[in-house]
Motif scaffolding. Structure first.
Motif, short mmCIF file in Angstrom:
data_model
loop_
_atom_site.label_atom_id
_atom_site.label_comp_id
_atom_site.label_asym_id
_atom_site.label_seq_id
_atom_site.Cartn_x
_atom_site.Cartn_y
_atom_site.Cartn_z
N VAL A 1 -42.46 -29.90 -32.28
CA VAL A 1 -42.91 -27.91 -31.93
C VAL A 1 -41.63 -27.64 -31.12
CG1 VAL A 1 -43.95 -26.43 -31.50
CG2 VAL A 1 -44.27 -27.80 -32.96
N LEU A 2 -41.90 -28.15 -29.95
CA LEU A 2 -40.68 -27.90 -28.30
C LEU A 2 -39.32 -28.14 -28.69
CD1 LEU A 2 -40.77 -27.41 -25.73
CD2 LEU A 2 -41.47 -29.65 -25.18
N VAL A 3 -39.42 -29.26 -29.38
CA VAL A 3 -37.76 -29.96 -30.05
C VAL A 3 -36.91 -28.90 -30.76
CG1 VAL A 3 -36.26 -31.38 -30.35
CG2 VAL A 3 -37.72 -32.30 -28.99
N ASN A 4 -37.66 -28.37 -31.47
CA ASN A 4 -36.65 -27.60 -32.49
C ASN A 4 -36.49 -25.92 -32.59
OD1 ASN A 4 -36.24 -28.77 -34.65
ND2 ASN A 4 -38.41 -29.60 -34.57
N LEU A 5 -38.19 -25.83 -31.19
CA LEU A 5 -37.75 -24.05 -30.61
C LEU A 5 -36.57 -23.98 -29.90
CD1 LEU A 5 -41.91 -23.05 -30.43
CD2 LEU A 5 -39.97 -22.61 -32.60
N THR A 6 -36.44 -25.06 -29.36
CA THR A 6 -36.15 -25.41 -28.72
C THR A 6 -34.21 -25.11 -28.37
OG1 THR A 6 -37.08 -26.45 -26.01
CG2 THR A 6 -34.68 -26.22 -26.30
N LEU A 7 -33.99 -25.82 -29.82
CA LEU A 7 -32.61 -26.54 -30.81
C LEU A 7 -32.67 -24.88 -31.45
CD1 LEU A 7 -32.55 -30.25 -32.01
CD2 LEU A 7 -31.30 -28.40 -29.83
N GLY A 8 -33.15 -24.38 -31.71
CA GLY A 8 -32.97 -22.34 -32.18
C GLY A 8 -32.08 -21.78 -31.05
N VAL A 9 -32.95 -21.92 -29.75
CA VAL A 9 -32.06 -20.64 -28.65
C VAL A 9 -30.74 -20.71 -29.31
CG1 VAL A 9 -32.20 -20.30 -26.83
CG2 VAL A 9 -34.26 -21.04 -27.42
N PRO A 10 -30.42 -22.21 -28.94
CA PRO A 10 -28.63 -22.19 -29.25
C PRO A 10 -28.65 -22.02 -30.43
CG PRO A 10 -29.53 -24.09 -28.09
CD PRO A 10 -30.88 -23.17 -28.32
N LEU B 1 -20.71 -24.69 -35.73
CA LEU B 1 -21.48 -25.49 -36.85
C LEU B 1 -21.88 -26.44 -36.99
CD1 LEU B 1 -20.50 -22.67 -39.08
CD2 LEU B 1 -22.74 -23.00 -38.06
N THR B 2 -20.60 -27.98 -36.66
CA THR B 2 -21.07 -29.08 -37.15
C THR B 2 -21.36 -29.70 -36.03
OG1 THR B 2 -18.43 -29.28 -38.96
CG2 THR B 2 -19.32 -31.43 -37.22
N LEU B 3 -21.32 -29.25 -34.39
CA LEU B 3 -21.60 -30.18 -33.19
C LEU B 3 -23.48 -29.34 -33.52
CD1 LEU B 3 -20.97 -30.93 -30.91
CD2 LEU B 3 -20.86 -28.65 -29.97
N PHE B 4 -23.58 -28.30 -33.68
CA PHE B 4 -25.24 -27.46 -33.59
C PHE B 4 -26.10 -28.80 -34.77
CE2 PHE B 4 -28.73 -25.42 -35.71
CZ PHE B 4 -29.29 -25.63 -34.03
N GLY B 5 -25.07 -28.56 -35.80
CA GLY B 5 -25.99 -29.69 -37.32
C GLY B 5 -25.33 -31.23 -36.76
N LEU B 6 -25.37 -31.92 -36.08
CA LEU B 6 -25.26 -33.61 -35.64
C LEU B 6 -26.33 -33.24 -35.03
CD1 LEU B 6 -23.90 -35.82 -36.00
CD2 LEU B 6 -22.34 -35.20 -34.44
N LEU B 7 -25.93 -32.24 -33.60
CA LEU B 7 -26.90 -32.08 -32.88
C LEU B 7 -28.71 -32.29 -33.14
CD1 LEU B 7 -27.39 -31.92 -29.34
CD2 LEU B 7 -27.47 -29.50 -29.77
N TRP B 8 -29.12 -31.54 -34.00
CA TRP B 8 -30.11 -30.94 -34.73
C TRP B 8 -30.73 -31.88 -35.30
CZ3 TRP B 8 -31.78 -30.90 -40.03
CH2 TRP B 8 -33.18 -30.28 -40.18
N TRP B 9 -29.72 -32.67 -35.90
CA TRP B 9 -30.14 -34.36 -37.29
C TRP B 9 -30.55 -35.36 -35.80
CZ3 TRP B 9 -26.99 -38.23 -37.68
CH2 TRP B 9 -28.12 -39.60 -38.89
N LEU B 10 -29.41 -35.70 -34.98
CA LEU B 10 -29.70 -36.44 -33.83
C LEU B 10 -31.23 -36.47 -33.49
CD1 LEU B 10 -26.01 -37.49 -32.48
CD2 LEU B 10 -27.73 -38.57 -34.48
N ALA B 11 -31.27 -35.25 -32.79
CA ALA B 11 -32.68 -34.92 -32.11
C ALA B 11 -33.89 -35.65 -33.04
CB ALA B 11 -32.39 -33.62 -31.01
N ASN B 12 -33.39 -34.58 -34.38
CA ASN B 12 -34.51 -34.61 -35.41
C ASN B 12 -35.32 -36.03 -35.67
OD1 ASN B 12 -36.56 -32.28 -35.37
ND2 ASN B 12 -33.63 -31.36 -35.85
N ARG B 13 -34.18 -36.73 -35.75
CA ARG B 13 -34.30 -38.32 -36.63
C ARG B 13 -34.68 -38.89 -35.08
NH1 ARG B 13 -29.40 -41.84 -37.11
NH2 ARG B 13 -30.09 -43.43 -37.00
N ARG B 14 -34.22 -38.82 -34.31
CA ARG B 14 -35.26 -39.54 -32.64
C ARG B 14 -36.54 -38.96 -32.55
NH1 ARG B 14 -33.01 -40.61 -27.02
NH2 ARG B 14 -35.51 -42.03 -26.22
N VAL B 15 -37.48 -38.02 -32.89
CA VAL B 15 -38.26 -37.58 -32.99
C VAL B 15 -39.21 -38.06 -33.51
CG1 VAL B 15 -39.72 -34.80 -32.42
CG2 VAL B 15 -37.43 -34.85 -31.08
N ARG B 16 -38.53 -37.84 -35.03
CA ARG B 16 -39.04 -38.27 -36.58
C ARG B 16 -39.27 -39.64 -36.27
NH1 ARG B 16 -38.68 -40.70 -41.05
NH2 ARG B 16 -40.23 -39.71 -43.22
N ARG B 17 -38.39 -40.91 -35.75
CA ARG B 17 -38.97 -41.76 -35.73
C ARG B 17 -39.79 -42.41 -35.18
NH1 ARG B 17 -33.23 -45.25 -36.45
NH2 ARG B 17 -32.81 -44.59 -38.26
#
Length: 122
Positions: free
Chosen positions: A25-34, A78-94
């Motif tokens: 929740v914290l990671v995704n809310l933080t990523l939601g600001v930018p 858009l590409t940079l944000f999508g990549l950053l979001w995916w990498l961060a969530n992939r790490r948290v999900r694992r």
């Protein structure tokens, strides 16, 4: 206690689940600001081209630059944000191993919360 005993203890397992979900929740809310910027870019693109062509929106009067600025600015953002979001969530999900069909939609909605808040407030 060994790590195996920790997993067998229901109280510790529940605490670990809450801690891992709170991290997500914290990671995704933080990523939601930018993430407000890519959402705004997509909205601006949609309003000025396809929706304006259909007559569902009015085009910005000063928008006459064409597609090149979108390729130079919008696509990398858009590409940079999508990549950053995916990498961060992939790490948290694992680290927490929730079901994919639950984790990814929840992550996307949590990332959109700051945008929805700005829509309501402004």
């Amino acid at each position: 206690m060994t790590p195996v005993d920790d997993l067998n203890n229901p109280d510790r397992a529940a605490t670990a689940r809450v801690r891992s979900w709170s991290t997500a929740v914290l990671v995704n809310l933080t990523l939601g600001v930018p993430g407000v910027v890519p959402v705004w870019l997509l909205w601006y693109l949609a309003v000025n081209w396809p929706l304006a062509a259909l007559g569902w929106a009015t085009r910005e009067a000063t928008e006459n630059d064409g597609v090149l600025p979108w390729l130079m600015i919008g696509l990398p953002v858009l590409t940079l944000f999508g990549l950053l979001w995916w990498l961060a969530n992939r790490r948290v999900r694992r680290s927490m191993a929730p079901p994919s069909r639950l984790y990814w939609p929840v992550s996307g909605l949590l990332t959109a919360v700051p945008t929805f808040v700005l829509m309501i407030v402004l």
